[in-house]
Design a protein around this motif. Structure first.
Motif, PDB file in Angstrom:
ATOM      1  N   ASN A  61       0.803  -1.218   0.000  1.00 53.25           N
ATOM      2  CA  ASN A  61       0.000   0.000   0.000  1.00 53.25           C
ATOM      3  C   ASN A  61       0.838   1.270   0.000  1.00 53.25           C
ATOM      4  O   ASN A  61       0.291   2.357   0.033  1.00 53.25           O
ATOM      5  CB  ASN A  61      -0.939   0.008   1.218  1.00 53.25           C
ATOM      6  N   ARG A  62       2.167   1.133  -0.014  1.00 54.41           N
ATOM      7  CA  ARG A  62       3.013   2.324  -0.027  1.00 54.41           C
ATOM      8  C   ARG A  62       2.977   2.966  -1.406  1.00 54.41           C
ATOM      9  O   ARG A  62       2.626   2.336  -2.390  1.00 54.41           O
ATOM     10  CB  ARG A  62       4.463   1.953   0.307  1.00 54.41           C
ATOM     11  N   LYS A  63       3.364   4.229  -1.469  1.00 53.03           N
ATOM     12  CA  LYS A  63       3.461   4.856  -2.779  1.00 53.03           C
ATOM     13  C   LYS A  63       4.567   4.157  -3.563  1.00 53.03           C
ATOM     14  O   LYS A  63       5.500   3.594  -2.994  1.00 53.03           O
ATOM     15  CB  LYS A  63       3.725   6.355  -2.646  1.00 53.03           C
ATOM     16  N   HIS A  64       4.456   4.173  -4.869  1.00 46.12           N
ATOM     17  CA  HIS A  64       5.335   3.349  -5.690  1.00 46.12           C
ATOM     18  C   HIS A  64       6.516   4.076  -6.314  1.00 46.12           C
ATOM     19  O   HIS A  64       7.223   3.515  -7.128  1.00 46.12           O
ATOM     20  CB  HIS A  64       4.523   2.638  -6.765  1.00 46.12           C
ATOM     21  N   ASP A  65       6.759   5.320  -5.928  1.00 52.19           N
ATOM     22  CA  ASP A  65       7.942   5.982  -6.485  1.00 52.19           C
ATOM     23  C   ASP A  65       9.187   5.647  -5.676  1.00 52.19           C
ATOM     24  O   ASP A  65      10.295   5.925  -6.094  1.00 52.19           O
ATOM     25  CB  ASP A  65       7.741   7.497  -6.601  1.00 52.19           C
ATOM     26  N   HIS A  66       9.017   4.989  -4.535  1.00 53.03           N
ATOM     27  CA  HIS A  66      10.118   4.470  -3.725  1.00 53.03           C
ATOM     28  C   HIS A  66      11.253   5.475  -3.524  1.00 53.03           C
ATOM     29  O   HIS A  66      12.403   5.218  -3.860  1.00 53.03           O
ATOM     30  CB  HIS A  66      10.678   3.169  -4.317  1.00 53.03           C
ATOM     31  N   ASP A  67      10.907   6.634  -3.003  1.00 54.40           N
ATOM     32  CA  ASP A  67      11.942   7.600  -2.672  1.00 54.40           C
ATOM     33  C   ASP A  67      12.837   7.019  -1.587  1.00 54.40           C
ATOM     34  O   ASP A  67      12.363   6.500  -0.587  1.00 54.40           O
ATOM     35  CB  ASP A  67      11.328   8.912  -2.149  1.00 54.40           C
ATOM     36  N   VAL A  68      14.121   7.087  -1.790  1.00 58.30           N
ATOM     37  CA  VAL A  68      15.073   6.594  -0.811  1.00 58.30           C
ATOM     38  C   VAL A  68      15.727   7.800  -0.172  1.00 58.30           C
ATOM     39  O   VAL A  68      16.195   8.707  -0.863  1.00 58.30           O
ATOM     40  CB  VAL A  68      16.140   5.692  -1.489  1.00 58.30           C
ATOM     41  N   MET A  69      15.738   7.802   1.127  1.00 64.63           N
ATOM     42  CA  MET A  69      16.330   8.931   1.827  1.00 64.63           C
ATOM     43  C   MET A  69      17.849   8.896   1.669  1.00 64.63           C
ATOM     44  O   MET A  69      18.482   7.867   1.884  1.00 64.63           O
ATOM     45  CB  MET A  69      15.968   8.879   3.318  1.00 64.63           C
ATOM     46  N   LYS A  70      18.401  10.010   1.253  1.00 64.03           N
ATOM     47  CA  LYS A  70      19.858  10.112   1.156  1.00 64.03           C
ATOM     48  C   LYS A  70      20.437  10.231   2.552  1.00 64.03           C
ATOM     49  O   LYS A  70      19.792  10.719   3.474  1.00 64.03           O
ATOM     50  CB  LYS A  70      20.246  11.341   0.335  1.00 64.03           C
ATOM     51  N   ARG A  71      21.658   9.779   2.672  1.00 64.70           N
ATOM     52  CA  ARG A  71      22.338   9.846   3.967  1.00 64.70           C
ATOM     53  C   ARG A  71      22.622  11.304   4.308  1.00 64.70           C
ATOM     54  O   ARG A  71      23.119  12.066   3.492  1.00 64.70           O
ATOM     55  CB  ARG A  71      23.653   9.067   3.916  1.00 64.70           C
ATOM     56  N   ASN A  72      22.271  11.654   5.500  1.00 68.53           N
ATOM     57  CA  ASN A  72      22.663  12.946   6.036  1.00 68.53           C
ATOM     58  C   ASN A  72      24.138  12.778   6.409  1.00 68.53           C
ATOM     59  O   ASN A  72      24.487  11.881   7.160  1.00 68.53           O
ATOM     60  CB  ASN A  72      21.819  13.270   7.277  1.00 68.53           C
ATOM     61  N   PHE A  73      24.999  13.612   5.892  1.00 64.74           N
ATOM     62  CA  PHE A  73      26.435  13.373   6.082  1.00 64.74           C
ATOM     63  C   PHE A  73      26.895  13.541   7.527  1.00 64.74           C
ATOM     64  O   PHE A  73      28.037  13.276   7.850  1.00 64.74           O
ATOM     65  CB  PHE A  73      27.249  14.226   5.100  1.00 64.74           C
ATOM     66  N   ASP A  75      25.384  11.636   9.630  1.00 70.48           N
ATOM     67  CA  ASP A  75      25.225  10.229  10.015  1.00 70.48           C
ATOM     68  C   ASP A  75      26.460   9.442   9.586  1.00 70.48           C
ATOM     69  O   ASP A  75      27.093   9.754   8.583  1.00 70.48           O
ATOM     70  CB  ASP A  75      24.000   9.617   9.331  1.00 70.48           C
ATOM     71  N   PRO A  76      26.790   8.392  10.321  1.00 75.98           N
ATOM     72  CA  PRO A  76      27.968   7.603   9.953  1.00 75.98           C
ATOM     73  C   PRO A  76      27.696   6.764   8.698  1.00 75.98           C
ATOM     74  O   PRO A  76      26.557   6.370   8.454  1.00 75.98           O
ATOM     75  CB  PRO A  76      28.190   6.698  11.168  1.00 75.98           C
ATOM     76  N   PRO A  77      28.722   6.496   7.909  1.00 76.57           N
ATOM     77  CA  PRO A  77      28.547   5.631   6.739  1.00 76.57           C
ATOM     78  C   PRO A  77      28.392   4.166   7.180  1.00 76.57           C
ATOM     79  O   PRO A  77      28.595   3.828   8.341  1.00 76.57           O
ATOM     80  CB  PRO A  77      29.850   5.826   5.961  1.00 76.57           C
ATOM     81  N   ILE A  78      28.039   3.326   6.240  1.00 73.77           N
ATOM     82  CA  ILE A  78      27.968   1.891   6.503  1.00 73.77           C
ATOM     83  C   ILE A  78      29.396   1.392   6.696  1.00 73.77           C
ATOM     84  O   ILE A  78      30.294   1.711   5.908  1.00 73.77           O
ATOM     85  CB  ILE A  78      27.280   1.162   5.338  1.00 73.77           C
ATOM     86  N   MET A  79      29.612   0.631   7.745  1.00 67.22           N
ATOM     87  CA  MET A  79      30.962   0.174   8.089  1.00 67.22           C
ATOM     88  C   MET A  79      31.208  -1.251   7.610  1.00 67.22           C
ATOM     89  O   MET A  79      30.279  -2.043   7.482  1.00 67.22           O
ATOM     90  CB  MET A  79      31.158   0.234   9.616  1.00 67.22           C
ATOM     91  N   LYS A  80      32.476  -1.571   7.379  1.00 60.97           N
ATOM     92  CA  LYS A  80      32.863  -2.915   6.929  1.00 60.97           C
ATOM     93  C   LYS A  80      32.444  -3.985   7.931  1.00 60.97           C
ATOM     94  O   LYS A  80      32.038  -5.082   7.532  1.00 60.97           O
ATOM     95  CB  LYS A  80      34.372  -2.988   6.703  1.00 60.97           C
ATOM     96  N   ASP A  81      32.528  -3.673   9.217  1.00 62.22           N
ATOM     97  CA  ASP A  81      32.140  -4.661  10.233  1.00 62.22           C
ATOM     98  C   ASP A  81      30.663  -5.034  10.108  1.00 62.22           C
ATOM     99  O   ASP A  81      30.289  -6.197  10.292  1.00 62.22           O
ATOM    100  CB  ASP A  81      32.417  -4.134  11.644  1.00 62.22           C
TER     101      ASP A  81
END
Length: 144
Positions: A61-73, A75-81
């Motif tokens: 039932n969600r809208k179908h344009d699938h907006d993805v939130m960009k990372r607020n810089f 916020d930490p990036p995704i880590m290798k661990d």
């Protein structure tokens, strides 16, 4: 009943089906429609599977344009661990997706794979753009 006074369940089932008059077919040659009728034509079976999967099983039932939130810089990036931990949790021996990449292939890449996946995931996170290949799903209906 047989000579020992016991019932024969398979005969009872068969006789009941004959009396009730229900249509029967093999599991690969037909499917029940939403109204309970049996569908035997291949094109109608495919339509029913599509209807079931899209509108009943995975109704979204969600809208179908699938907006993805960009990372607020901030916020930490995704880590290798985190990527390593996710790879460890993945189950081996599963079928591949449309990309053809198996869990075992990712595991075999070891640290190189962790680095590349982390880089790719951070790029998606930073831009907010999910590649079309990543968002594609394929369903294969297997009869019981």
């Amino acid at each position: 009943m047989d000579l020992c006074g016991k019932t024969k369940p398979h005969m009872m089932y068969k006789n009941t089906e004959e009396i009730v008059g229900r249509k029967t077919c093999s599991s690969t040659g037909c499917l029940k429609a939403k109204n309970g009728n049996i569908i035997m034509k291949k094109d109608k079976i495919l339509e029913r599977w599509a209807e079931y999967i899209i509108y009943e099983l995975f109704d979204d039932n969600r809208k179908h344009d699938h907006d993805v939130m960009k990372r607020n810089f901030a916020d930490p990036p995704i880590m290798k661990d985190g990527v390593r931990a996710a790879i460890r949790k993945m189950k081996a021996g599963k079928a591949t997706g449309p990309d053809g990449v198996a869990v075992e292939m990712i595991e075999a890449l070891e640290e190189y794979g962790v680095e590349k996946l982390t880089s790719l995931l951070n790029e998606i996170y930073d831009t907010g753009e999910i590649p079309a290949d990543v968002s594609r799903s394929v369903f294969i209906a297997l009869p019981k």
